[in-house]
Design an enzyme around this catalytic site. Structure first.
Site, PDB file in Angstrom:
ATOM      1  N   ASP A   1       0.859  -1.177   0.000  1.00 32.63           N
ATOM      2  CA  ASP A   1       0.000   0.000   0.000  1.00 32.63           C
ATOM      3  C   ASP A   1       0.899   1.231   0.000  1.00 32.63           C
ATOM      4  OD1 ASP A   1      -1.719   2.103   0.512  1.00 32.63           O
ATOM      5  OD2 ASP A   1      -2.727   1.149   2.205  1.00 32.63           O
ATOM      6  N   VAL A   2       0.864   2.026  -1.072  1.00 30.40           N
ATOM      7  CA  VAL A   2       1.790   3.159  -1.182  1.00 30.40           C
ATOM      8  C   VAL A   2       1.469   4.284  -0.213  1.00 30.40           C
ATOM      9  CG1 VAL A   2       2.398   2.718  -3.588  1.00 30.40           C
ATOM     10  CG2 VAL A   2       0.469   4.244  -3.050  1.00 30.40           C
TER      11      VAL A   2
ATOM     12  N   TYR B   1      -6.640  14.332 -10.175  1.00 31.99           N
ATOM     13  CA  TYR B   1      -5.784  13.426 -10.935  1.00 31.99           C
ATOM     14  C   TYR B   1      -4.841  14.197 -11.848  1.00 31.99           C
ATOM     15  CZ  TYR B   1      -4.595   9.623 -14.202  1.00 31.99           C
ATOM     16  OH  TYR B   1      -3.926   8.707 -14.988  1.00 31.99           O
TER      17      TYR B   1
ATOM     18  N   LYS C   1      -0.728  14.216 -11.477  1.00 26.71           N
ATOM     19  CA  LYS C   1       0.131  13.737 -12.561  1.00 26.71           C
ATOM     20  C   LYS C   1       1.096  14.830 -13.018  1.00 26.71           C
ATOM     21  CE  LYS C   1      -1.187   9.444 -13.211  1.00 26.71           C
ATOM     22  NZ  LYS C   1      -0.268   8.313 -12.930  1.00 26.71           N
TER      23      LYS C   1
ATOM     24  N   THR D   1      -8.157   0.487 -20.182  1.00 28.38           N
ATOM     25  CA  THR D   1      -7.938  -0.359 -19.010  1.00 28.38           C
ATOM     26  C   THR D   1      -9.264  -0.521 -18.262  1.00 28.38           C
ATOM     27  OG1 THR D   1      -7.457   1.469 -17.479  1.00 28.38           O
ATOM     28  CG2 THR D   1      -5.603   0.586 -18.767  1.00 28.38           C
TER      29      THR D   1
END
Length: 257
Positions: A69-70, A158, A162, A192
């Site tokens: 888990d980051v 997001y 990024k 995806t």
């Protein structure tokens, strides 16, 4: 003139792909394994880690099953140390973990912003900091996105995270190089499970992708593997601090109307 060249291959390398059990990360993990690397693919799901590890072994790679888990520094340390114990060293780290919250700037909850940053940007920072401590040399490859150069509504956390990865890549390369090279991959629109339905035929975004790419389609995750193998290979010895865009020309503005 010396005709010798360094081959573009990861054969013999030991790699960790965080977020490596789905989407782009899974494609990269499998691509590394097929090219002769030993690969540990990790994510939060123990079941997904076990399933992906079985696939990597079928490709001839040595691996271990170690969820991660980051958002948890201890979890990242455990992944790093378990990999070194099993494989002897780490030559390549790919950070492909992802979390998307589709929220409007004015109405989105701050918790959504924080959750995206905790995984995408802060998670990349933690992983690189922790893994670089035990890497004498090698390559680190964060996964960015062309979204940070676009203005896609309802994607502000997001997109901003990024963009931070691109900036982080440049500074990390300056601090860790030349022993450790840091280069990001900036994928275009990739089909995806996470993006399922968002870019389907009939949507405005799909029409724009068709118009602004040379092949008129979304990418498959496997089409990001070549860039990852290059950046992880010794052939990229003079490539550091770069962000490699793989989007079939979408962001160049050279195609379409």
């Amino acid at each position: 003139m010396d005709d010798e060249h360094t081959p573009v291959t990861v054969a013999g390398k030991r790699a960790v792909v965080i977020g490596g059990t789905s989407g782009i990360g899974r494609a990269i993990a499998r691509g590394f394994a097929a090219d002769g690397a030993d690969v540990v693919a990790s994510s939060r799901s123990a079941d997904d880690v076990a399933e992906t590890a079985a696939g990597l072994r079928s490709l001839g790679a040595e691996t271990i099953e170690q969820p991660c888990d980051v958002t948890d520094r201890g979890s990242l340390v455990d992944l790093r140390d378990a990999t070194i114990d099993a494989l002897g060293r780490i030559d390549v780290l790919v950070t492909s973990q992802s979390y998307i919250a589709r929220s409007n700037l004015t109405t989105g909850a701050e918790a959504e912003w924080q959750a995206v940053f905790d995984v995408q940007l802060d998670g990349t920072y933690r992983a690189v900091q922790i893994f670089a401590e035990r890497m004498d040399q090698g390559s680190i490859i964060p996964i960015s996105s062309i979204s940070n150069g676009l203005s896609i509504p309802n994607l502000v956390p997001y997109t901003t995270a990024k963009g931070g990865i691109d900036a982080f890549t440049r500074v990390a390369a300056a601090e860790l190089g030349p022993e450790i090279r840091v280069n990001a991959i900036r994928p275009g629109f990739v089909r995806t499970d996470q993006t399922g339905g968002t870019y389907d035929e009939g949507t405005d975004r799909h029409a724009e992708i068709v118009r602004r790419t040379t092949t008129g389609r979304l990418a498959d995750p496997e089409e990001m593997v070549g860039a990852a193998i290059y950046l992880a290979s010794d052939a990229a010895s003079y490539t550091n601090g770069s962000v490699l865009t793989v989007d079939d020309g979408f962001t160049t503005g050279a195609f379409g109307d």
